[in-house]
Enzyme design. Structure first.
Site, PDB file in Angstrom:
ATOM      1  N   GLY A   1       0.827  -1.223   0.000  1.00 22.50           N
ATOM      2  CA  GLY A   1       0.000   0.000   0.000  1.00 22.50           C
ATOM      3  C   GLY A   1       0.850   1.257   0.000  1.00 22.50           C
TER       4      GLY A   1
ATOM      5  CB  VAL B   1      -0.899   4.987   6.170  1.00 26.74           C
ATOM      6  CG1 VAL B   1      -0.013   4.461   7.283  1.00 26.74           C
ATOM      7  CG2 VAL B   1      -2.094   5.720   6.757  1.00 26.74           C
TER       8      VAL B   1
ATOM      9  CB  SER C   1     -10.325   4.321  16.279  1.00 24.59           C
ATOM     10  OG  SER C   1     -10.929   5.091  15.264  1.00 24.59           O
ATOM     11  CB  CYS C   2     -14.242   1.831  13.107  1.00 20.87           C
ATOM     12  SG  CYS C   2     -13.422   0.779  11.938  1.00 20.87           S
TER      13      CYS C   2
ATOM     14  CE1 TYR D   1     -11.378  -0.030   6.606  1.00 21.10           C
ATOM     15  CE2 TYR D   1     -12.066   0.886   8.713  1.00 21.10           C
ATOM     16  CZ  TYR D   1     -11.130   0.777   7.706  1.00 21.10           C
ATOM     17  OH  TYR D   1      -9.952   1.473   7.795  1.00 21.10           O
TER      18      TYR D   1
ATOM     19  CE  LYS E   1      -8.521  -1.866   8.247  1.00 18.41           C
ATOM     20  NZ  LYS E   1      -7.179  -1.987   7.679  1.00 18.41           N
TER      21      LYS E   1
ATOM     22  CG  HIS F   1     -11.571   9.255   6.188  1.00 17.35           C
ATOM     23  ND1 HIS F   1     -10.600   8.630   5.440  1.00 17.35           N
ATOM     24  CD2 HIS F   1     -12.187   8.277   6.887  1.00 17.35           C
ATOM     25  CE1 HIS F   1     -10.625   7.335   5.696  1.00 17.35           C
ATOM     26  NE2 HIS F   1     -11.577   7.091   6.561  1.00 17.35           N
TER      27      HIS F   1
ATOM     28  NE  ARG G   1     -18.943  19.284   1.029  1.00 20.06           N
ATOM     29  CZ  ARG G   1     -19.181  18.392   1.991  1.00 20.06           C
ATOM     30  NH1 ARG G   1     -19.659  18.777   3.150  1.00 20.06           N
ATOM     31  NH2 ARG G   1     -18.952  17.121   1.798  1.00 20.06           N
TER      32      ARG G   1
HETATM   33  N1  LIG Z   1      -7.144   7.159   6.436  1.00 16.08           N
HETATM   34  C1  LIG Z   1      -7.590   7.007   7.675  1.00 16.08           C
HETATM   35  O1  LIG Z   1      -8.192   7.921   8.267  1.00 16.08           O
HETATM   36  C2  LIG Z   1      -7.366   5.731   8.418  1.00 16.08           C
HETATM   37  C3  LIG Z   1      -6.707   4.641   7.860  1.00 16.08           C
HETATM   38  N2  LIG Z   1      -6.540   3.496   8.580  1.00 16.08           N
HETATM   39  C4  LIG Z   1      -5.865   2.320   8.013  1.00 16.08           C
HETATM   40  O2  LIG Z   1      -4.579   2.689   7.540  1.00 16.08           O
HETATM   41  C5  LIG Z   1      -4.229   1.882   6.413  1.00 16.08           C
HETATM   42  C6  LIG Z   1      -3.830   2.775   5.262  1.00 16.08           C
HETATM   43  O3  LIG Z   1      -4.909   3.644   4.940  1.00 16.08           O
HETATM   44  P1  LIG Z   1      -4.725   4.880   3.940  1.00 16.08           P
HETATM   45  O4  LIG Z   1      -3.301   5.046   3.610  1.00 16.08           O
HETATM   46  O5  LIG Z   1      -5.510   5.985   4.518  1.00 16.08           O
HETATM   47  O6  LIG Z   1      -5.519   4.340   2.668  1.00 16.08           O
HETATM   48  P2  LIG Z   1      -5.296   4.699   1.129  1.00 16.08           P
HETATM   49  O7  LIG Z   1      -6.595   4.433   0.459  1.00 16.08           O
HETATM   50  O8  LIG Z   1      -4.677   6.036   0.997  1.00 16.08           O
HETATM   51  O9  LIG Z   1      -4.233   3.615   0.669  1.00 16.08           O
HETATM   52  C7  LIG Z   1      -4.533   2.266   0.596  1.00 16.08           C
HETATM   53  C8  LIG Z   1      -3.582   1.627  -0.387  1.00 16.08           C
HETATM   54  O10 LIG Z   1      -3.913   0.236  -0.504  1.00 16.08           O
HETATM   55  C9  LIG Z   1      -3.890  -0.106  -1.874  1.00 16.08           C
HETATM   56  N3  LIG Z   1      -4.795  -1.219  -2.131  1.00 16.08           N
HETATM   57  C10 LIG Z   1      -6.123  -1.275  -1.891  1.00 16.08           C
HETATM   58  N4  LIG Z   1      -6.617  -2.460  -2.307  1.00 16.08           N
HETATM   59  C11 LIG Z   1      -5.566  -3.144  -2.823  1.00 16.08           C
HETATM   60  C12 LIG Z   1      -5.438  -4.427  -3.416  1.00 16.08           C
HETATM   61  N5  LIG Z   1      -6.509  -5.240  -3.574  1.00 16.08           N
HETATM   62  N6  LIG Z   1      -4.226  -4.816  -3.859  1.00 16.08           N
HETATM   63  C13 LIG Z   1      -3.156  -3.990  -3.723  1.00 16.08           C
HETATM   64  N7  LIG Z   1      -3.211  -2.785  -3.169  1.00 16.08           N
HETATM   65  C14 LIG Z   1      -4.411  -2.356  -2.725  1.00 16.08           C
HETATM   66  C15 LIG Z   1      -4.364   1.134  -2.578  1.00 16.08           C
HETATM   67  O11 LIG Z   1      -4.006   1.107  -3.932  1.00 16.08           O
HETATM   68  P3  LIG Z   1      -5.007   1.755  -5.017  1.00 16.08           P
HETATM   69  O12 LIG Z   1      -5.266   3.146  -4.529  1.00 16.08           O
HETATM   70  O13 LIG Z   1      -4.240   1.665  -6.285  1.00 16.08           O
HETATM   71  O14 LIG Z   1      -6.224   0.898  -4.966  1.00 16.08           O
HETATM   72  C16 LIG Z   1      -3.647   2.216  -1.791  1.00 16.08           C
HETATM   73  O15 LIG Z   1      -2.356   2.400  -2.269  1.00 16.08           O
HETATM   74  C17 LIG Z   1      -5.446   1.008   6.124  1.00 16.08           C
HETATM   75  O16 LIG Z   1      -5.287  -0.238   6.734  1.00 16.08           O
HETATM   76  C18 LIG Z   1      -6.576   1.767   6.796  1.00 16.08           C
HETATM   77  O17 LIG Z   1      -7.613   0.896   7.157  1.00 16.08           O
HETATM   78  C19 LIG Z   1      -6.973   3.402   9.865  1.00 16.08           C
HETATM   79  C20 LIG Z   1      -7.606   4.426  10.478  1.00 16.08           C
HETATM   80  C21 LIG Z   1      -7.856   5.674   9.801  1.00 16.08           C
HETATM   81  C1  LIG Z   2     -11.380   6.450   9.988  1.00 15.95           C
HETATM   82  C2  LIG Z   2     -12.805   6.036  10.095  1.00 15.95           C
HETATM   83  O1  LIG Z   2     -13.568   6.662   9.086  1.00 15.95           O
HETATM   84  C3  LIG Z   2     -14.958   6.369   9.051  1.00 15.95           C
HETATM   85  O2  LIG Z   2     -15.621   6.728  10.214  1.00 15.95           O
HETATM   86  P1  LIG Z   2     -15.920   8.201  10.637  1.00 15.95           P
HETATM   87  O3  LIG Z   2     -15.007   8.596  11.721  1.00 15.95           O
HETATM   88  O4  LIG Z   2     -17.354   8.333  10.940  1.00 15.95           O
HETATM   89  O5  LIG Z   2     -15.467   8.973   9.351  1.00 15.95           O
HETATM   90  P2  LIG Z   2     -15.693  10.258   8.479  1.00 15.95           P
HETATM   91  O6  LIG Z   2     -14.414  10.952   8.457  1.00 15.95           O
HETATM   92  O7  LIG Z   2     -16.243   9.865   7.159  1.00 15.95           O
HETATM   93  O8  LIG Z   2     -16.825  11.114   9.236  1.00 15.95           O
HETATM   94  C4  LIG Z   2     -16.622  11.697  10.478  1.00 15.95           C
HETATM   95  C5  LIG Z   2     -17.788  12.569  10.849  1.00 15.95           C
HETATM   96  O9  LIG Z   2     -17.762  13.721  10.015  1.00 15.95           O
HETATM   97  C6  LIG Z   2     -19.048  13.967   9.480  1.00 15.95           C
HETATM   98  N1  LIG Z   2     -18.940  14.712   8.226  1.00 15.95           N
HETATM   99  C7  LIG Z   2     -19.378  15.991   8.035  1.00 15.95           C
HETATM  100  N2  LIG Z   2     -19.191  16.365   6.771  1.00 15.95           N
HETATM  101  C8  LIG Z   2     -18.591  15.312   6.148  1.00 15.95           C
HETATM  102  C9  LIG Z   2     -18.141  15.111   4.821  1.00 15.95           C
HETATM  103  O10 LIG Z   2     -18.252  15.957   3.954  1.00 15.95           O
HETATM  104  N3  LIG Z   2     -17.546  13.915   4.563  1.00 15.95           N
HETATM  105  C10 LIG Z   2     -17.401  12.946   5.498  1.00 15.95           C
HETATM  106  N4  LIG Z   2     -16.781  11.779   5.159  1.00 15.95           N
HETATM  107  N5  LIG Z   2     -17.848  13.096   6.771  1.00 15.95           N
HETATM  108  C11 LIG Z   2     -18.431  14.270   7.079  1.00 15.95           C
HETATM  109  C12 LIG Z   2     -19.652  12.590   9.352  1.00 15.95           C
HETATM  110  O11 LIG Z   2     -21.057  12.648   9.226  1.00 15.95           O
HETATM  111  C13 LIG Z   2     -19.174  11.947  10.653  1.00 15.95           C
HETATM  112  O12 LIG Z   2     -19.998  12.338  11.714  1.00 15.95           O
HETATM  113  C14 LIG Z   2     -15.264   4.954   8.944  1.00 15.95           C
HETATM  114  O13 LIG Z   2     -15.537   4.622   7.702  1.00 15.95           O
HETATM  115  C15 LIG Z   2     -14.369   4.067   9.750  1.00 15.95           C
HETATM  116  O14 LIG Z   2     -14.332   2.847   9.153  1.00 15.95           O
HETATM  117  C16 LIG Z   2     -13.015   4.566  10.069  1.00 15.95           C
HETATM  118  O15 LIG Z   2     -12.116   3.819  10.400  1.00 15.95           O
END
Ligand SMILES: NC(=O)C1=CN([C@@H]2O[C@H](COP(=O)(O)OP(=O)(O)OC[C@H]3O[C@@H](n4cnc5c(N)ncnc54)[C@H](OP(=O)(O)O)[C@@H]3O)[C@@H](O)[C@H]2O)C=CC1
Ligand SMILES: C[C@H]1O[C@H](OP(=O)(O)OP(=O)(O)OC[C@H]2O[C@@H](n3cnc4c(=O)[nH]c(N)nc43)[C@H](O)[C@@H]2O)[C@@H](O)[C@@H](O)C1=O
Length: 326
Positions: A12, A17, A114-115, A142, A146, A185, A193
């Site tokens: 990834g 990340v 954290s979910c 999801y 996890k 997110h 926006r």
């Molecule tokens: N972002 C957040 O707020 C949070 C993230 N996490 C966790 O952190 C980790 C990284 O997340 P983040 O960096 O945000 O996610 P991204 O979507 O930015 O990156 C995920 C990466 O995984 C790759 N990927 C997805 N599916 C496949 C597949 N089938 N085969 C090969 N590669 C694949 C994607 O490639 P491509 O884009 O080409 O599909 C991408 O490069 C994840 O485990 C996520 O659950 C946890 C909490 C919060």
């Molecule tokens: C990292 C985490 O991310 C997800 O959980 P979440 O924390 O609920 O994530 P979120 O960032 O999408 O929303 C946070 C809050 O924000 C509000 N909100 C307002 N306006 C917008 C908006 O425009 N977009 C989004 N996405 N949310 C919005 C929204 O309604 C909610 O109350 C999971 O999928 C979960 O699987 C996970 O791991």
């Protein structure tokens, strides 16, 4: 003492990340650490394919695997594509963790979220809140995937004596984020926006939900640093601070902010001068999910990047991408 050469596979690496982890590993390598870094794009290696992952692990035989690949998205994406979120994440975890083990990988770090904790968990949520109650419905599929990832690591550790670790990040943001209007997110969605609203001098920006939910935001560079910190802990330290059946470690800042307050911070960063309104027909999701980060703090790591600074840096990065695109 110098470490022997380590061959590390970052799964990834094009994601937010994985990209940050790769940048930090590359910096260590440039500073002289004996590292070989292996990556594959999604197009080169689909991690949901058992046969392809097996062939890759057997031919590369890494020493260490960092699993940062996953199907990731915000509340709306999770709610709209639950089958994709549970299927792809379970497949990726099963394939990467099992095939790493089969290829002799002794050390692995995987990222959860954290979910995993119950919707009504006591705040702040400690690691032992896992599996003590009902999950938040908007992201249950999801979360189940996890939780399976944590249990895979624990099970391989127990049965085979390997050293597979799990970190549970709070909501992350930063360079490399996904700014999609619907699927991302909250923080990158609001940057997008509010930026457009400020640019087009609109009167109003609509925020999903009531604005009352609380969220904790960790910058991705802090997350990458924490991941490598946990990976580098001696096994005795990691084991002493975890238990065989509770092997995951929370990563967060320990402080949270309401979505309404976050929206105001984004409005200020982008220079938006209009009205903020809330669309309560959209889901709030969990009302609060603040991490208890004392376990990691006791081991010696804490977050450094304040939300205000990280937000500004992320907005600057977004603007650079806009320039590249235009
Ligand atoms: N972002 C957040 O707020 C949070 C993230 N996490 C966790 O952190 C980790 C990284 O997340 P983040 O960096 O945000 O996610 P991204 O979507 O930015 O990156 C995920 C990466 O995984 C790759 N990927 C997805 N599916 C496949 C597949 N089938 N085969 C090969 N590669 C694949 C994607 O490639 P491509 O884009 O080409 O599909 C991408 O490069 C994840 O485990 C996520 O659950 C946890 C909490 C919060
Ligand atoms: C990292 C985490 O991310 C997800 O959980 P979440 O924390 O609920 O994530 P979120 O960032 O999408 O929303 C946070 C809050 O924000 C509000 N909100 C307002 N306006 C917008 C908006 O425009 N977009 C989004 N996405 N949310 C919005 C929204 O309604 C909610 O109350 C999971 O999928 C979960 O699987 C996970 O791991």
């Amino acid at each position: 003492m110098d470490r022997p050469m380590r061959k590390i596979y970052v799964a990834g690496h094009r994601g937010m990340v994985g990209g940050a982890i790769l940048r930090q590993l590359q910096a260590r390598k440039n500073a002289g650490e004996a590292l070989t870094l292996i990556t594959r794009t999604h197009a080169e290696l689909d991690l949901t394919s058992q046969a392809d992952v097996r062939d890759f692990m057997m031919s590369e035989r890494p020493d260490v695997v960092i699993l940062a690949a996953a199907r990731v998205g915000g509340i709306m994406a999770n709610n709209t594509y639950p089958a994709d979120f549970i299927y792809e994440n379970l497949m990726i975890e099963c394939n990467v963790i099992h095939q790493a083990f089969a290829a002799g990988v002794r050390q692995l770090l995987q990222l959860g979220s954290s979910c995993i904790y119950p919707r009504d968990a006591a705040q702040p949520m400690a690691e032992d809140a896992l599996l003590t109650g009902t999950l938040e419905p908007t992201n249950e599929p999801y979360a189940i995937a996890k939780i399976a990832g944590i249990k895979l690591c624990e099970s391989y550790n127990r049965q085979h004596g390997v050293d597979y670790r799990s970190v549970m990040p709070t909501n992350l943001y930063g360079q490399g984020d996904n700014f999609h209007p619907q699927n991302s997110h909250v923080l990158p969605a609001l940057i997008h926006r509010f930026h457009e609203a400020a640019r087009d001098e609109l009167d109003e920006v609509v925020i999903w939900g009531t604005g009352k939910p609380m969220r904790e935001f960790l910058h991705v560079d802090d997350m990458a640093e924490a991941s490598l910190f946990v990976l580098d802990l001696p096994q005795e330290t990691y084991s002493a601070n975890t238990q065989p059946m509770l092997s995951h470690i929370n990563v967060g800042t320990g402080t949270d902010v309401s979505i309404g307050a976050l929206a105001q911070m984004v409005a200020d960063a982008t220079g938006f001068k209009g009205r903020l309104t809330f669309d309560s027909s959209k889901p709030d999701g969990t009302m609060r999910k603040l991490m208890n980060v004392s376990r990691l703090a006791d081991m010696g790591w804490q977050a450094k990047i304040a939300l205000k600074d990280g937000l500004q840096e992320t907005y600057d990065w977004f603007l650079q991408q806009e320039t590249v695109r235009s």
